[in-house]
Write an enzyme that holds these catalytic residues in place. Structure first.
Site, mmCIF file in Angstrom:
data_model
loop_
_atom_site.group_PDB
_atom_site.id
_atom_site.type_symbol
_atom_site.label_atom_id
_atom_site.label_comp_id
_atom_site.label_asym_id
_atom_site.label_seq_id
_atom_site.Cartn_x
_atom_site.Cartn_y
_atom_site.Cartn_z
ATOM 1 N N ASP A 170 0.868 -1.170 0.000
ATOM 2 C CA ASP A 170 0.000 0.000 0.000
ATOM 3 C C ASP A 170 0.916 1.234 0.000
ATOM 4 O O ASP A 170 2.126 1.145 0.183
ATOM 5 C CB ASP A 170 -0.988 0.001 1.167
HETATM 6 C C1 BGC Z 1 -5.038 3.192 -0.129
HETATM 7 C C2 BGC Z 1 -5.182 2.155 -1.209
HETATM 8 C C3 BGC Z 1 -5.062 2.821 -2.550
HETATM 9 C C4 BGC Z 1 -3.721 3.492 -2.634
HETATM 10 C C5 BGC Z 1 -3.427 4.142 -3.966
HETATM 11 C C6 BGC Z 1 -3.795 4.041 -0.311
HETATM 12 O O1 BGC Z 1 -3.772 5.113 0.551
HETATM 13 O O2 BGC Z 1 -5.033 2.560 1.126
HETATM 14 O O3 BGC Z 1 -6.390 1.475 -1.081
HETATM 15 O O4 BGC Z 1 -5.249 1.895 -3.569
HETATM 16 O O5 BGC Z 1 -3.649 4.489 -1.641
HETATM 17 O O6 BGC Z 1 -4.186 5.254 -4.177
#
Ligand code: BGC
Length: 766
Positions: free
Chosen positions: A301
């Protein structure tokens, strides 16, 4: 031959040989990329054999967009570095680059300027649509309509792929029982069985029959794992869950997504039982890639590799990279650590190069499957972009999904549907005219003010007069990426106009709830009531006109206990996306008969949270009629929720009868449950027939009810249909604390009906 001639000939010979060798290399590279005869695995191996360690690590590096559309001019040092890495082939993926023009610009560098010309995979959060938004995933889940959900994902894939995207960070398959957590809006709710079915539908929708088609995109099951179990619902918080909950509640939707061939997983921000998920070898290598045999790749993540330092698990960035790579996080999203540290860690022997090969292999495999090597520009067709984005087909699908997502929570004296003629309607609430809030918070590619408001939807019906007044604000302040939604807690200056308008109306429609930016990532709440002064507004209007239809806009269950007691009609309309107002108006006027059922329990009071239907009985369950102290209860609130999981009404009524259980488990591993469903009302309608079981005693205790089957059935008035659902060992078994899936002999109760509260019951013995 003189000596000069001799040297010239030798030189020419060498030149020819070297050109030939280069050509052969080039040819071989192109052959590998586009061969019609080699298998994908052979291609991946052959390509890997040509890559330097740094290039393989480059595949594991993902950067957020940095491209300046006016030209390839990085804005600061960091951008310049990213740009340089891109040209060196040290970037395998980018996220948040969108639109054919921008994606083409970065893809061109990867394909035409790097040594091996390996295309980028372009990721984006296509969570519920791209530019045209469908309902938030929690709302879509309320439809229990797997075909519609699949279609909605298919449309999202179509629209986003036309903008150059080939990978979505969805579906989020985190189960959550805590409405305080802002991200419940992004999931399928509290139930593992429903969540697993929806996970499969969404993966199939995004990825399609053929992943290499230009309208399909790779999906991503996230967040692995237990992100939805953040303590107190506070986003990013610690999760501490036991083996039974992990195996029986949290992991099954991920497993279902894997079985549906989801091509990527994303790990999660939280630690689970003391280990940050990003650095958790048990989750990623042992379970996912080991036991489950997942052959796609895992992306971290955002910055979650670096965050292992703050978690107190890694000493520094280098250590974090080492832990993450060894644990099986294949791609680094925005920690910049793999690209900086991994080569050194391999040289020091701290990360085995075989693991780098494994990660790069997984990423290349998915790129080949997407067809990116055959044609890196296949998603980049300007004519298609123009034609597909915002097309009628996509808007129609969004409207269809929006109607199916609405849940009728209450409808006393058949206040709904509204009469179409001669009515004076007072429409009250800031959200009623809001054209941005229905888009929710995952709406990066959508433009502000593009949703159809309830006001606009109701105005399509010209037989009545609609008078709109705001009454009170929900939010003030900047809405563009509004990380700080300021809730208006004091301004009641609009109350008197609202009261006047309501006094003169036959019916009052009040659209109240949360602004779209109040749920989603980083948007946890400790109060689940109507924000700001909306509750006071509701009560003030109620004093002058009791004929109120409350339309809720929200991204999570709310504690609307007062409203449930006093307001005759309540419609759960979530954040329904671009077509929101049309869908709501069609339901209010009865042109669409609602059939949604809640995918998450609504508490009476935030103190009940976490609250869910499939709880354990405890040793001291409530005994009817006993009013004593020493049983599992609260002194100041009931145990049961306001609205149970699976609840939802219709403009018609359904009767269940003739429940039969046919237990042939010992012969053919099946228990068949049948019931007659009758539409006993006056209009055509759809019902979600829900099947629950209770395993009365087991080596690991089982919940008081577990959803194990459902069917969405449409019936004409007066029509009866026999519904048959089957239970196999998959539904009757569970994971023990050794992680083995077992089916135990014993007594089971079976429940069937229109919600988890159903009491229509039978039993069988295995
Ligand atoms: C979120 C993810 C997301 C990623 C990219 C993160 O902050 O937890 O679910 O896909 O950002 O935007």
């Amino acid at each position: 031959m003189n000596i000069i001639k001799y040297y010239i000939l030798v030189l020419a010979g060498l030149l020819i040989i070297s050109c030939k060798t280069n050509n052969e290399n080039d040819l071989a590279l192109n052959d590998i990329k586009t061969s019609k005869t080699l298998s994908i695995e052979d291609k991946v191996d052959a390509l890997l054999a040509k890559m330097t360690l740094e290039e393989k690590i480059g595949q594991m590096n993902q950067y957020n967009g940095f491209w300046d559309v006016t030209g390839p001019v990085p804005k600061d040092g960091d951008q310049a570095k990213k740009y340089d890495h891109l040209r060196k082939g040290y970037v395998g993926s980018m996220l948040n680059v969108r639109g054919v023009k921008d994606v083409k610009a970065v893809q061109k560098i990867a394909v035409e300027e790097t040594r091996l010309g390996i295309p980028l995979i372009i990721g984006f959060d296509v969570i519920h649509g791209y530019e045209t938004l469908t309902p938030i995933p929690l709302a879509e889940s309320a439809s229990w309509d797997l075909e519609a959900i699949k279609n909605s994902a298919e449309m999202a894939a179509k629209e986003s792929s036309a903008a150059g995207i080939n990978w979505t960070f969805a579906p989020m398959v985190d189960i959550s029982r805590d409405a305080r957590w802002g991200r419940v809006m992004e999931g399928a709710g509290e139930d593992t069985y429903l969540g697993s079915k929806i996970a499969v539908a969404r993966v199939n929708g995004f990825q399609g029959e053929d992943l290499s088609a230009h309208h399909s995109i790779a999906a991503c099951a996230k967040h692995f794992a237990a992100y939805g179990f953040a303590e107190s619902g506070r986003d990013y918080n610690t999760a501490d869950v036991g083996t039974s909950t992990l195996n029986n509640i949290i992991l099954p939707p991920f497993k279902a997504a894997k079985e549906a061939n989801v091509r990527t997983f994303m790990n999660s921000f939280n630690e689970l039982n003391g280990i940050p998920a990003t650095g958790d070898k048990y989750l990623q290598r042992d379970i996912l890639k080991g036991q489950w045999g997942f052959d796609g790749f895992v992306v971290s993540d955002w910055g979650s590799i670096t965050e292992m330092i703050a978690h107190g698990h890694a000493k520094d960035g280098k250590h974090a990279a080492e832990i993450a790579a060894n644990a099986g996080s294949d791609m680094d999203m925005e920690s910049y650590l793999y690209v900086e540290e991994l080569a050194g860690l391999v040289k020091e022997g701290k990360v085995d190069e075989k693991l780098i090969d494994d990660a790069a292999r997984r990423i290349l495999r998915v790129k080949f499957e997407l067809g990116l090597f055959d044609d890196p520009y296949k998603y980049l067709d300007e004519a298609r972009e123009k034609e597909v984005i915002g097309s009628q087909e996509i808007h129609d699908a969004a409207l269809d999904m929006a109607k199916k997502s609405i849940v009728l929570l209450k409808n006393e004296n058949n206040l709904l549907p509204l009469k179409k003629e001669g009515q004076k309607i007072a429409l009250i609430g800031a959200l009623a005219a809001d054209k941005t809030s229905p888009l929710g918070s995952w709406r990066i590619a959508a433009k502000d003010n593009t949703a159809v408001s309830v006001l606009e939807g109701l105005n399509q019906y010209t037989g009545n007069t609609v008078t709109y007044t705001k009454g009170a604000d929900v939010s003030i302040g900047k809405e563009e990426f509004a990380f700080e939604i300021k809730v208006n807690t004091t301004d009641k200056s609009g109350f008197s106009k609202a009261i006047q308008t309501a006094k003169q109306a036959d019916v009052v429609v009040m659209v109240l709830g949360e602004h779209g930016f109040m749920s989603g990532e980083g948007r946890s709440r400790t109060d689940l009531g109507l924000p700001g002064v909306q509750q006071e507004l509701l009560e003030a209007v109620y004093k002058v006109n009791k004929n109120i239809v409350l339309v809720l806009n929200n991204g999570r269950p709310l504690t609307i206990t007062w409203a449930d007691k006093n307001i005759p009609a309540i419609v759960e309309a979530w954040q329904l996306g671009t077509q929101s107002g049309h869908a709501i108006a069609q339901v209010l006027y009865g042109d669409y008969n609602p059939s949604g059922k809640l995918p998450m329990t609504f508490p009476r009071n935030v103190g009940q949270v976490p609250i869910y239907y499939n709880y354990k009985n405890t040793g001291r369950p409530v005994l009817p009629g006993e009013d004593v102290v020493f049983w599992s209860h609260f002194q100041d609130e009931k145990n049961d929720p306001l609205y149970v999981f699976g609840h939802g009404l219709s403009y018609t009524s359904f009767d269940y009868s003739n429940l039969k259980v046919d237990n042939t488990f010992s012969n053919n591993n099946t228990v068949t449950v049948s019931v007659d469903l009758t539409n006993s009302g006056k209009v055509k309608g759809k019902e979600v027939v829900q099947l629950y079981i209770r395993d009365l005693y087991a080596s690991v205790t089982r919940p008081v009810k577990e959803l194990k089957g459902f069917e969405l059935v449409e019936l004409e008035p007066g029509e009866t249909k026999k519904i048959q659902l089957t239970l196999t060992k998959d539904e009757l078994g569970f994971f023990n604390n050794q992680g083995e899936f077992i089916v135990e002999d014993g007594d089971f109760e079976v429940y069937i009906g229109g919600s988890s509260k159903t009491t229509l019951q039978d039993k069988f013995t295995l």
